[in-house]
Design a protein around this motif. Structure first.
Motif, PDB file in Angstrom:
ATOM      1  N   ARG A   1      -4.283   8.686   1.658  1.00  0.00           N
ATOM      2  CA  ARG A   1      -4.880   8.362   0.365  1.00  0.00           C
ATOM      3  C   ARG A   1      -4.131   8.655  -0.736  1.00  0.00           C
ATOM      4  O   ARG A   1      -3.079   9.458  -0.832  1.00  0.00           O
ATOM      5  CB  ARG A   1      -6.105   9.099   0.566  1.00  0.00           C
ATOM      6  CG  ARG A   1      -5.803  10.692   0.819  1.00  0.00           C
ATOM      7  CD  ARG A   1      -7.191  11.399   1.187  1.00  0.00           C
ATOM      8  NE  ARG A   1      -6.623  12.761   1.765  1.00  0.00           N
ATOM      9  CZ  ARG A   1      -6.812  13.575   1.124  1.00  0.00           C
ATOM     10  NH1 ARG A   1      -7.270  13.882   0.044  1.00  0.00           N
ATOM     11  NH2 ARG A   1      -6.229  15.018   1.901  1.00  0.00           N
ATOM     12  N   GLU A   2      -4.305   7.825  -1.848  1.00  0.00           N
ATOM     13  CA  GLU A   2      -3.437   8.101  -2.984  1.00  0.00           C
ATOM     14  C   GLU A   2      -3.907   9.495  -3.693  1.00  0.00           C
ATOM     15  O   GLU A   2      -5.071   9.954  -3.442  1.00  0.00           O
ATOM     16  CB  GLU A   2      -3.923   7.089  -4.186  1.00  0.00           C
ATOM     17  CG  GLU A   2      -4.268   5.599  -3.699  1.00  0.00           C
ATOM     18  CD  GLU A   2      -2.703   5.071  -3.689  1.00  0.00           C
ATOM     19  OE1 GLU A   2      -1.941   5.332  -4.515  1.00  0.00           O
ATOM     20  OE2 GLU A   2      -2.627   3.931  -3.092  1.00  0.00           O
TER      21      GLU A   2
ATOM     22  N   LEU B   1      -0.592   3.282   5.359  1.00  0.00           N
ATOM     23  CA  LEU B   1      -1.593   2.457   6.045  1.00  0.00           C
ATOM     24  C   LEU B   1      -2.899   3.516   6.045  1.00  0.00           C
ATOM     25  O   LEU B   1      -4.190   3.036   6.021  1.00  0.00           O
ATOM     26  CB  LEU B   1      -1.383   2.008   7.484  1.00  0.00           C
ATOM     27  CG  LEU B   1      -0.391   0.884   7.554  1.00  0.00           C
ATOM     28  CD1 LEU B   1      -0.050   0.814   8.998  1.00  0.00           C
ATOM     29  CD2 LEU B   1      -0.837  -0.405   6.752  1.00  0.00           C
TER      30      LEU B   1
ATOM     31  N   LYS C   1       0.913  -1.298  -0.194  1.00  0.00           N
ATOM     32  CA  LYS C   1      -0.099   0.127   0.060  1.00  0.00           C
ATOM     33  C   LYS C   1       0.982   1.211  -0.035  1.00  0.00           C
ATOM     34  O   LYS C   1       1.004   1.729   1.081  1.00  0.00           O
ATOM     35  CB  LYS C   1      -0.830  -0.005   1.151  1.00  0.00           C
ATOM     36  CG  LYS C   1      -2.283   0.895   1.208  1.00  0.00           C
ATOM     37  CD  LYS C   1      -3.211   0.410   2.176  1.00  0.00           C
ATOM     38  CE  LYS C   1      -4.548   1.388   2.369  1.00  0.00           C
ATOM     39  NZ  LYS C   1      -4.256   2.773   2.366  1.00  0.00           N
TER      40      LYS C   1
END
Lengths: 401, 295
Positions: B293-294, B290, B286
């Motif tokens: 946000r992208e 954790l 990821k």
């Protein structure tokens, strides 16, 4: 007129050349290689360079007509950087002697290079007994202390007080492992036992976890087989977690005066330690230390720094006596001449390169006992050289026959 | 009693508690970093050095002015914030239009300069700082001895962390801040002074580092190297939590403290790399972290 002047100059040049024809490159170059910025910078660092310069000054910065030059470098406690620096010094800058090199991992790397390239190596900082054991070199001299002498002093004193059950907190690299081995051997030899060990990474800031494991072992003594900032943090946190108050003793297996200064007497009082040098022992040490402190911003010399002075001085004496800086001749001369200066009296150098001098068992004063800055130690007893250091015959060094 | 992999439960509890204590330091430091990155898009490499300065200011207050721990707790973060404001106004603010990398390089350079200066002035062995009288001693919890001071550190940093999270996520001022990072031009058009707000945010972020420094002073030696030892781990914490995520920084800080504590029991030699192993795994699975946000 001009012609005769030229002739005269030429003649002078020739005779000057002849006077120190035996010194390679017409200069005796001493490289002080140590940690100048990391956790060992206060116990060695620039202070070691000052000590080396003080030794050179005693000779008027000249030996057998050749100037003495001191160069310094920072190995950052990394063996590969130490090896590269030493190699460059020897290959490109004609350095004759490498001095100090605290951090046994770095010293072992440098020992390999100085052995191969035939250069004198004066070790004051490193503690691993391998340096005069299985990794010994005809050109390597270990001067100030080694892990055996630390164990012989502190561990013996504690076990003799009846504190026989040990737990050892070890710095996880060559030096710590060697100090742990030596202490374990000494404790067992005297009838004690080691209940357990734990190994922490070099430069750990939080020791509470390791100390708690040590506390849970219910050992009489928690031995700290580490050095510098690691030791001060461990001692400080041991007092925070009530380890010393609950009856377990703490033994700093390698504690320098710079560490005691950093801890403050309040936290360090009562600690037992072994040292090769203390500035307030006699008139000679006091006089030398006073000069040193003036140059070192008022900070007293550690045993490592005093040892650098003694080793460089002994080397220069040997160069003077031989009239050459040929490493084989000088090393032989150094071995056959006893060391006599403010640091050591009539001390002999063993065939394995170990310098045998008396060590001292000291106890850190309480704040009430201390009369001022750097008045930190009570010398409890003198440990004779033969008891402090391993017999060369048992060292495992191939040079001992 | 049952043993877990040969480790008695008392020891395990003790280690978990210690992990929590270290974790609260990580949380406090990574929170400051996350706030600064979230609002300013600056990767503040000088954070460790400012943490060190916070501890040194406490030490100087005690030894030069005779002002004790509680004074330092208030004054030292203010001094560090003032240093931060000067840095932001004179240097960092010129770099906002450029790539992140320039801010990182500038702050990295500043960190080296600060550390070098303090090393030159005070040496590397560090200076002792006493535990304040009120927090001396400790509690016997049965499974371990908990020094009062460590308990205080956990409570203090949790309060500060949650307060910060609340201020940014739940108040009007926080809403302005978040809006200003999304679209500074529009927010300025509403009559809000965005440059001042950015400066204040940076000042607040580094003040958190200064506060962590004061909290750390009685536990560790006040030493020029104390920041370097910690900053890399803290960066890993921020990356794992997700760059710029406030809650992510707090939870990851505490979680990794616990994980490190456990590693110290089962395989102590690996205790200083376990955080980076986790970081590598998180980046693979990821990449935004954790809680991130992208973009």
């Amino acid at each position: 007129m001009l012609k005769s002047l030229l002739c005269g100059t030429a003649l002078l040049a020739v005779t000057a050349g002849a006077a120190h024809a035996q010194v390679s490159n017409n200069v005796v170059k001493i490289g002080v290689l140590n940690d100048r910025s990391g956790i060992y910078a206060d116990l060695a660092g620039e202070g070691s360079a000052i000590a080396a310069r003080m030794a050179a000054e005693e000779f008027g910065n000249k030996v057998t007509g050749a100037p003495i030059e001191i160069v310094v470098a920072d190995h950052q406690n990394k063996a590969d950087i130490a090896a590269n620096l030493a190699r460059e010094w020897v290959d490109a800058q004609n350095v004759d002697v490498v001095a100090d090199v605290p951090n046994s991992a770095a010293a072992l790397a440098v020992q390999g290079i100085t052995k191969e390239k035939k250069r004198i190596f004066l070790m004051s900082g490193p503690g691993s007994t391998d340096l005069t054991g299985k990794a010994c070199s005809p050109y390597g001299f270990q001067w100030t202390y080694d892990n055996h002498s630390m164990a012989a002093g502190t561990a013996r004193a504690m076990v003799e007080q009846g504190k026989k059950n040990w737990y050892i907190v070890t710095a996880d690299y060559a030096f710590g492992h060697s100090l742990e081995d030596e202490t374990t051997k000494m404790v067992k030899e005297l009838g004690g036992k080691v209940a357990g060990t734990v190994r922490h990474p070099l430069g750990t800031s939080d020791f509470s976890s390791f100390l708690l494991q040590a506390q849970a072992s219910k050992a009489d003594v928690i031995g700290l087989a580490n050095a510098g900032g690691d030791t001060t943090n461990a001692v400080k946190q041991a007092s925070e977690f009530g380890i010393t108050q609950s009856g377990q003793s703490l033994a700093g297996l390698l504690l320098f005066i710079s560490d005691v200064n950093a801890l403050g007497l309040q936290a360090a009082q009562g600690l037992m330690l072994t040292t090769g040098f203390y500035h307030d022992m006699n008139d000679e040490t006091r006089a030398w230390s006073k000069k040193f402190m003036e140059k070192n911003g008022g900070k007293a010399p550690t045993m490592v720094q005093a040892g650098v002075y003694s080793a460089v001085r002994h080397y220069l004496k040997a160069v003077e006596a031989v009239g050459s800086d040929d490493p084989d001749k000088v090393a032989a001369k150094m071995r056959e001449t006893p060391v006599n200066d403010m640091f050591a009296k009539d001390a002999k150098i063993g065939p394995n390169g170990r310098m045998f001098h008396d060590m001292y068992l000291a106890q850190v004063k309480t704040p009430a006992e201390s009369k001022g800055a750097w008045d930190y130690y009570k010398i409890v007893k003198t440990i004779p050289a033969q008891q402090a250091y391993l017999d060369p015959a048992q060292s495992g060094c191939s040079l001992v026959k | 009693m049952f043993d877990v992999l040969g480790v008695p439960p008392q020891v395990l509890f003790g280690q978990l508690l210690l992990g929590l204590i270290n974790g609260s330091f990580y949380a406090l430091l990574s929170l400051g970093l996350a706030v600064i990155f979230g609002m300013l898009n600056v990767i503040n490499f000088a954070h460790g050095a400012l943490y060190m300065i916070g501890a040194f200011v406490a030490w100087l207050l005690l030894n030069k002015l005779g002002l004790g721990y509680w004074w330092a707790l208030g004054l030292s973060p203010l001094v560090v914030a003032a240093v931060g404001v000067v840095l932001e106004k004179t240097m960092l603010s010129r770099l906002y239009k450029l790539d992140h990398l320039y801010g990182l390089l500038l702050t990295f350079g500043l960190a080296l300069i600060f550390e070098g200066a303090f090393r030159h002035l005070y040496g590397v062995s560090g200076q002792p700082y006493p535990i304040p009288d009120l927090l001396k001693g400790g509690q016997n919890l049965g499974f371990m001895f908990l020094p009062n001071y460590r308990g205080w550190v956990v409570v203090a940093s949790l309060v500060v962390c949650l307060g910060t999270w609340f201020a940014i996520e739940r108040t009007r001022l926080g809403a302005y801040l978040r809006a200003a990072t999304e679209n500074p031009v529009l927010v300025q058009a509403f009559g809000i002074n965005v440059p001042v707000m950015i400066t204040a945010t940076y000042g607040f972020g580094v003040a958190l580092a200064g506060l962590a420094g004061v909290l750390a002073a009685p536990i560790y030696q006040v030493s020029p190297l104390m920041g370097t030892n910690l900053i890399i781990v803290v960066f890993a914490v921020v990356v794992i939590g997700g760059m710029g995520s406030i809650l992510g920084a707090i939870l990851t800080g505490l979680g990794l403290g616990l994980l490190e504590g456990l590693t110290k029991v089962f395989y102590p030699e690996a205790s200083n790399i376990v955080v980076f192993v986790v970081m590598a795994i998180v980046l693979l699975i990821k990449p935004a972290g954790l809680f991130g946000r992208e973009r």
